[in-house]
Motif scaffolding. Structure first.
Motif, PDB file in Angstrom:
ATOM      1  N   UNK A  25       0.872  -1.106   0.156  1.00  0.00           N
ATOM      2  CA  UNK A  25      -0.237  -0.067  -0.126  1.00  0.00           C
ATOM      3  C   UNK A  25       0.781   1.205   0.005  1.00  0.00           C
ATOM      4  N   UNK A  26       2.181   1.247   0.705  1.00  0.00           N
ATOM      5  CA  UNK A  26       3.022   2.412   0.562  1.00  0.00           C
ATOM      6  C   UNK A  26       3.616   2.701  -0.800  1.00  0.00           C
ATOM      7  N   UNK A  27       3.577   1.435  -1.708  1.00  0.00           N
ATOM      8  CA  UNK A  27       3.703   1.563  -2.887  1.00  0.00           C
ATOM      9  C   UNK A  27       2.898   2.339  -3.821  1.00  0.00           C
ATOM     10  N   UNK A  28       1.719   1.461  -3.548  1.00  0.00           N
ATOM     11  CA  UNK A  28       0.528   2.471  -4.184  1.00  0.00           C
ATOM     12  C   UNK A  28       0.347   3.758  -3.969  1.00  0.00           C
ATOM     13  N   UNK A  29       0.632   4.281  -2.918  1.00  0.00           N
ATOM     14  CA  UNK A  29       0.559   5.652  -2.200  1.00  0.00           C
ATOM     15  C   UNK A  29       1.709   6.565  -2.968  1.00  0.00           C
ATOM     16  N   UNK A  30       2.693   6.112  -3.142  1.00  0.00           N
ATOM     17  CA  UNK A  30       3.859   6.999  -3.796  1.00  0.00           C
ATOM     18  C   UNK A  30       3.565   7.035  -5.294  1.00  0.00           C
ATOM     19  N   UNK A  31       2.762   6.066  -5.828  1.00  0.00           N
ATOM     20  CA  UNK A  31       2.601   6.169  -7.322  1.00  0.00           C
ATOM     21  C   UNK A  31       1.479   6.939  -7.458  1.00  0.00           C
ATOM     22  N   UNK A  32       0.736   7.210  -6.163  1.00  0.00           N
ATOM     23  CA  UNK A  32      -0.391   8.324  -6.343  1.00  0.00           C
ATOM     24  C   UNK A  32      -0.059   9.753  -5.699  1.00  0.00           C
ATOM     25  N   UNK A  33       1.041   9.920  -5.516  1.00  0.00           N
ATOM     26  CA  UNK A  33       1.471  11.054  -4.997  1.00  0.00           C
ATOM     27  C   UNK A  33       1.642  11.618  -3.449  1.00  0.00           C
ATOM     28  N   UNK A  34       1.343  10.478  -2.822  1.00  0.00           N
ATOM     29  CA  UNK A  34       1.383  10.327  -1.417  1.00  0.00           C
ATOM     30  C   UNK A  34       2.775  10.089  -0.675  1.00  0.00           C
ATOM     31  N   UNK A  35       3.350  10.901  -0.110  1.00  0.00           N
ATOM     32  CA  UNK A  35       4.683  10.651   0.250  1.00  0.00           C
ATOM     33  C   UNK A  35       4.747  10.511   2.089  1.00  0.00           C
ATOM     34  N   UNK A  36       3.563  10.648   2.681  1.00  0.00           N
ATOM     35  CA  UNK A  36       3.712  10.439   4.044  1.00  0.00           C
ATOM     36  C   UNK A  36       2.177   9.976   4.487  1.00  0.00           C
ATOM     37  N   UNK A  37       2.027   8.988   5.030  1.00  0.00           N
ATOM     38  CA  UNK A  37       0.820   8.629   5.737  1.00  0.00           C
ATOM     39  C   UNK A  37       0.690   8.444   7.364  1.00  0.00           C
ATOM     40  N   UNK A  38      -0.569   8.416   7.922  1.00  0.00           N
ATOM     41  CA  UNK A  38      -0.903   8.159   9.274  1.00  0.00           C
ATOM     42  C   UNK A  38      -1.591   6.913   9.213  1.00  0.00           C
ATOM     43  N   UNK A  39      -1.566   5.791   9.959  1.00  0.00           N
ATOM     44  CA  UNK A  39      -2.013   4.580   9.778  1.00  0.00           C
ATOM     45  C   UNK A  39      -2.889   4.450  11.107  1.00  0.00           C
ATOM     46  N   UNK A  40      -4.159   3.615  10.879  1.00  0.00           N
ATOM     47  CA  UNK A  40      -4.947   3.568  11.956  1.00  0.00           C
ATOM     48  C   UNK A  40      -4.479   2.132  12.661  1.00  0.00           C
TER      49      UNK A  40
END
Length: 445
Positions: free
Chosen positions: A77-92
């Motif tokens: 999912x972090x790889x999908x995120x960077x492919x979508x322009x999301x460079x940082x996330x906060x996870x539940x």
């Protein structure tokens, strides 16, 4: 020392657009250049015709690790995120085991350090009886406390009045809430299950998880926050009425009660349930067109502060069930930014507003150190976007582990071309560099 020069891009940052170039030195934005006097660099990217934006910071994702990795994991999912322009996330915290202790929380950080392509932080989860554990949370290294004030995946419902009061009275970190009133939902569920049995149409999801259920719970959370002067962030707001509960008319840094909206609640309406069924079954529910228009206006007017995904994948087999057995949630990190940019093209939003809500404001709200802006001395979390590249979401370009998206078949006019995380090009025109790892976020609190 390694250097990268991104030249001749349209830089969108802090409410402005300008043609310019950015020099990255190691992991830092070294220089922003507005003329043609360009420095030498180890690598040069000609970004003529491309948009350069700060990487998005997604304050609400469910990457399902540990314990639910048949649906997703931090690596995929972090790889999908960077492919979508999301460079940082906060996870539940609603994983297995649930992240309701400092020990489990740190285990998740260890997994991310080994596997995450993007920068990361993790919420600690509240229960009815872990208040003392919550108070051990380090505000400089953990993004916040998550309270489910309505049941959802993982059933971490906190409904003890004394526990809620203690958390709001004593928390030294931001409190993020999922707000739906459980009694209202259960009452509505009984009514509609008696009416339709197991064959209930998905279009009644926003009737069961109603606007009234959302407002009642959000009102309770905001009342607690104001009583104790706690810092409250209400996640995934979905109804027009809830917007009145948020602080307004002041800088974000001064607000105590703030609100987030998610991409799917800005895109879909209850008219879409007949077409998509379980694929757009989320908690809280996608609601009416009137609610969607209020959310769009609230975002544009600054009432809503942050734009996120609530990325929450399930397997297609799990989703392919009748209403009561189909779990709520869906994958979004790969397609959130391009969906928002499509709404810019449609005249609904502006580039500047999308950057503000997806990058600047999460950094301000959570007090994230040196991220969320294109500024000299800040971490080089950067995204290049082609605004004139038509493409279609299809099974062969979906990176989520679950393999599906509610946007499959949707055509977008913007495409992410490059993503940099801490100065490293982790994504390049469809290819993810498997060797790159993000960093643990730190907070200036």
């Amino acid at each position: 020392m390694s250097t990268v020069l991104i030249k001749n891009a349209t830089i969108i940052n802090e409410g402005t657009q300008q043609i310019g170039s950015v020099l990255i030195e190691n992991d830092i934005i070294k220089t922003i250049i507005s003329d043609n006097n360009l420095p030498k660099a180890d690598k040069i990217i000609d970004a003529t015709g491309l948009l350069l934006v700060p990487g998005a910071i997604d304050d609400q994702v469910h990457f399902r690790e540990p314990g639910l990795t048949q649906k997703a994991d931090i690596k995929t999912e972090s790889r999908a995120a960077v492919a979508g322009g999301i460079t940082s996330y906060m996870e539940m915290p609603n994983t297995k085991p649930q992240a309701t202790t400092q020990e489990v929380l740190e285990e998740k950080y260890k997994i991310a350090a080994k596997n995450s392509a993007a920068n990361y932080s993790f919420y600690i989860g509240a229960t009815n009886d872990n208040v003392e554990e919550l108070l051990k949370t380090n505000p400089k290294t953990v993004c916040g406390i998550k309270i489910f004030m309505g049941s959802s995946t993982g059933n971490m419902l906190v409904d003890n009045e004394s526990a809620l009061d203690k958390i709001f009275a004593n928390s030294k970190v931001l409190i993020a809430t999922h707000c739906e009133d459980e009694a209202t939902i259960q009452e509505n569920t009984t009514i509609y299950k008696n009416k339709f049995g197991e064959d209930m149409p998905f279009k009644y999801h926003p009737v069961i998880r109603s606007a009234e259920a959302c407002y009642k719970s959000s009102k309770k959370a905001s009342d607690l926050a104001r009583k104790h002067n706690a810092k409250l962030h209400i996640l995934h707001l979905t109804s027009a009425r809830e917007l009145d509960l948020l602080d307004q008319g002041m800088p974000l840094s001064e607000k105590r009660v703030t609100g987030e909206v998610c991409v799917h609640h800005l895109w879909f309406t209850d008219e879409d349930y007949d077409k998509y069924g379980s694929l757009i079954k989320w908690n809280p529910a996608v609601k009416s067109e009137m609610d969607r228009e209020a959310l769009r206006k609230g975002l544009a007017d600054g009432v809503l502060d942050v734009l996120a995904t609530d990325h929450a994948p399930h397997t297609k087999e799990e989703k392919d069930n009748k209403y009561f057995n189909a779990p709520s949630g869906g994958p979004l990190v790969q397609h959130a930014m391009v969906a928002m940019l499509e709404m810019v093209k449609q005249g609904i939003f502006t580039y500047e507003m999308v950057v503000e809500k997806m990058s600047h404001n999460p950094a301000i709200l959570y007090q994230i150190e040196k991220r969320g802006f294109i500024k000299e001395g800040f971490k080089a979390d950067l995204v290049l976007v082609d605004p004139n590249q038509n493409w279609e979401v299809a099974s062969n370009n979906i990176l989520y582990k679950c393999g599906w998206s509610p946007f499959e078949g949707t055509k977008f006019s913007h495409q992410i071309t490059h993503t940099f995380v801490n100065g490293q090009m982790v994504y390049d025109n469809g290819n993810v560099d498997e060797s790159i790892r993000g960093e643990r976020l730190s907070f200036d609190r």
